[in-house]
Design an enzyme around this catalytic site. Structure first.
Site, mmCIF file in Angstrom:
data_model
loop_
_atom_site.group_PDB
_atom_site.id
_atom_site.type_symbol
_atom_site.label_atom_id
_atom_site.label_comp_id
_atom_site.label_asym_id
_atom_site.label_seq_id
_atom_site.Cartn_x
_atom_site.Cartn_y
_atom_site.Cartn_z
ATOM 1 N N ALA A 69 0.815 -1.219 0.000
ATOM 2 C CA ALA A 69 0.000 0.000 0.000
ATOM 3 C C ALA A 69 0.846 1.265 0.000
ATOM 4 O O ALA A 69 0.591 2.201 -0.768
ATOM 5 C CB ALA A 69 -0.951 -0.007 1.199
ATOM 6 N N SER A 118 4.204 1.727 -0.701
ATOM 7 C CA SER A 118 5.046 1.922 -1.889
ATOM 8 C C SER A 118 4.189 2.207 -3.118
ATOM 9 O O SER A 118 4.612 2.932 -4.020
ATOM 10 C CB SER A 118 5.954 0.718 -2.127
ATOM 11 O OG SER A 118 5.209 -0.459 -2.364
ATOM 12 N N ASN A 119 2.962 1.649 -3.162
ATOM 13 C CA ASN A 119 2.044 1.988 -4.257
ATOM 14 C C ASN A 119 1.770 3.493 -4.275
ATOM 15 O O ASN A 119 1.777 4.130 -5.334
ATOM 16 C CB ASN A 119 0.712 1.254 -4.105
ATOM 17 C CG ASN A 119 0.817 -0.240 -4.321
ATOM 18 O OD1 ASN A 119 1.836 -0.746 -4.786
ATOM 19 N ND2 ASN A 119 -0.241 -0.951 -3.976
ATOM 20 N N TYR A 179 1.942 -14.774 2.530
ATOM 21 C CA TYR A 179 3.004 -15.447 3.269
ATOM 22 C C TYR A 179 3.909 -14.348 3.819
ATOM 23 O O TYR A 179 4.992 -14.087 3.299
ATOM 24 C CB TYR A 179 3.765 -16.407 2.346
ATOM 25 C CG TYR A 179 2.898 -17.519 1.802
ATOM 26 C CD1 TYR A 179 2.770 -18.727 2.492
ATOM 27 C CD2 TYR A 179 2.183 -17.358 0.624
ATOM 28 C CE1 TYR A 179 1.959 -19.750 2.003
ATOM 29 C CE2 TYR A 179 1.365 -18.363 0.130
ATOM 30 C CZ TYR A 179 1.257 -19.555 0.825
ATOM 31 O OH TYR A 179 0.446 -20.567 0.346
ATOM 32 N N ARG A 180 3.403 -13.682 4.867
ATOM 33 C CA ARG A 180 4.094 -12.494 5.366
ATOM 34 C C ARG A 180 4.403 -12.562 6.867
ATOM 35 O O ARG A 180 5.114 -11.697 7.387
ATOM 36 C CB ARG A 180 3.253 -11.251 5.082
ATOM 37 C CG ARG A 180 2.032 -11.122 5.966
ATOM 38 C CD ARG A 180 1.036 -10.063 5.513
ATOM 39 N NE ARG A 180 1.607 -8.763 5.264
ATOM 40 C CZ ARG A 180 0.896 -7.728 4.780
ATOM 41 N NH1 ARG A 180 -0.401 -7.895 4.514
ATOM 42 N NH2 ARG A 180 1.462 -6.576 4.570
ATOM 43 N N ASN A 235 -7.013 1.382 5.376
ATOM 44 C CA ASN A 235 -6.645 0.221 4.560
ATOM 45 C C ASN A 235 -6.755 -1.065 5.372
ATOM 46 O O ASN A 235 -5.799 -1.845 5.471
ATOM 47 C CB ASN A 235 -5.217 0.403 4.020
ATOM 48 C CG ASN A 235 -5.071 -0.031 2.581
ATOM 49 O OD1 ASN A 235 -5.649 -1.035 2.178
ATOM 50 N ND2 ASN A 235 -4.299 0.719 1.805
ATOM 51 N N LYS A 266 -14.310 7.182 0.743
ATOM 52 C CA LYS A 266 -14.526 6.578 -0.584
ATOM 53 C C LYS A 266 -15.708 5.614 -0.532
ATOM 54 O O LYS A 266 -15.796 4.798 0.379
ATOM 55 C CB LYS A 266 -13.265 5.822 -1.012
ATOM 56 C CG LYS A 266 -12.014 6.676 -1.112
ATOM 57 C CD LYS A 266 -10.742 5.840 -1.029
ATOM 58 C CE LYS A 266 -10.461 5.375 0.387
ATOM 59 N NZ LYS A 266 -9.162 4.694 0.545
ATOM 60 N N GLY A 313 -16.613 3.234 -3.089
ATOM 61 C CA GLY A 313 -16.465 2.392 -4.279
ATOM 62 C C GLY A 313 -16.532 3.173 -5.573
ATOM 63 O O GLY A 313 -15.944 4.236 -5.719
ATOM 64 N N ASP A 362 -4.994 2.938 -3.294
ATOM 65 C CA ASP A 362 -3.680 3.558 -3.148
ATOM 66 C C ASP A 362 -3.480 4.631 -4.216
ATOM 67 O O ASP A 362 -2.922 5.698 -3.940
ATOM 68 C CB ASP A 362 -2.584 2.499 -3.258
ATOM 69 C CG ASP A 362 -2.738 1.389 -2.235
ATOM 70 O OD1 ASP A 362 -3.188 1.678 -1.118
ATOM 71 O OD2 ASP A 362 -2.407 0.232 -2.554
#
Length: 325
Positions: free
Chosen positions: A36, A38-39, A106-107, A167, A229, A231, A263
């Protein structure tokens, strides 16, 4: 050179299934990446402003891949560290059938989860115009949560605008539980200047879907700008000492990939604010950015340049987006 927007958080390598169906039947994948923060940093860079992203990646090939790619998009990665004790995070996107995308992460225990307040660079935050935070980072670990609050304190000390996009990631809340996670998000929001949740996120956080009521709650806590927001329909905007209203979303004939649109929208709002647009026009500009993002696959591939956004608005509305102020 100082950055206009500073942010930090986890970016992971994405393996996107090259064919549809359950992963057990998929033989090849496309390697992409996404995170998010870096985006948003890439979105800011493409829109003509300077951005800096801080993080930790594993001392592995995936970590080097992330640094190389994100730096290649014009983002300052000088404060991204390689960490020997844990791997770079990974997520896999599965295309079960048209309109049914599933993501597996997988974090747990990734290098980025070891980011801590000592990894922050106060000089870079102090010289920025905006510090952008998401609700993902504080859920990664206790040290990441501490880093978020320390960064906000640094920004406040130097009169840097604090932007917060919740987020929400419910799968990350297991570490502390949903109620504690909700309070954590509300605490961060209360310390921010600009808060940009989705309407469903705001309802979960504040117990109502009345946008004006949510905004007033945030204003009472010291927030100055709120963007909510909803949608593909519209976005609500409000300022503590200004106007409020709704900006309609742009109609898109075909949504290719909705992941990353929020983002891109956040980057659009921040770019609009940096340019000196009114909040209404910053949201209008951001709606165009978000519309362009959902028209392309991947998290960052659809992030547009300023010229592309202006051309899109002109095509849709018959005037130059550049004249909006």
């Amino acid at each position: 050179m100082s950055a206009d927007v500073v942010t930090f958080g986890e970016t992971m390598v994405l393996l996107e299934a090259a064919s549809s169906g359950p992963l057990r039947y998929v033989d090849s994948f496309t390697k992409r990446y996404g995170g998010a923060e870096s985006n948003v940093a890439i979105g800011i860079s493409k829109l003509g402003y300077q951005s800096l992203w801080m993080s930790k990646v594993g001392e592995d090939e995936f970590g080097q891949f992330l640094i190389q790619k994100i730096r290649g998009e014009g983002v300052n990665t000088d404060y991204v560290q390689t960490y020997q004790g844990a791997p770079t995070g990974l997520y896999i996107k599965e295309m079960r059938r048209p309109g049914d995308q599933r993501v597996t992460y997988y974090r747990a225990g990734s290098a980025a989860s070891f980011f801590n307040k000592e990894d922050l660079n106060e000089q870079q935050i102090a010289s920025a115009k905006v510090l952008h935070i998401t609700g993902i980072t504080p859920l990664l670990s206790e040290s990441c949560s501490e880093a978020v609050f320390k960064a906000i304190d640094m920004a406040k000390k130097h009169n840097v605008l604090v932007s917060f996009d919740p987020n929400l990631r419910f799968t990350l809340m297991g570490r502390i539980g949903e109620e504690k996670a909700k309070q954590l998000m509300r605490d961060i929001a209360a310390k921010s200047d600009l808060v940009m949740p989705g309407l469903d996120e705001a309802e979960w956080l504040y117990g109502t879907n009345d946008e004006a009521e949510i905004a007033q709650t945030l204003f009472a806590e010291g927030v100055s700008k709120v963007v909510i927001k909803n949608g593909g329909e519209y976005s609500f905007y409000a300022e503590a000492k200004g106007e409020q209203g709704r900006v309609p979303s742009f109609e898109i004939k075909q949504i290719v990939d909705a992941i990353g649109a929020g983002d891109g929208f956040a980057a659009g709002v921040l770019a609009g604010i940096l340019e000196g647009k009114s909040l209404q026009n910053a949201v209008h500009f951001a709606a165009a950015v978000g519309a362009l993002v959902v028209s392309s696959p991947g998290d960052i591939e659809g992030l547009p340049t300023r010229a592309e956004v202006d051309a899109f608005i002109e095509q849709k509305e018959g005037h130059s987006g550049g004249v909006l102020r």
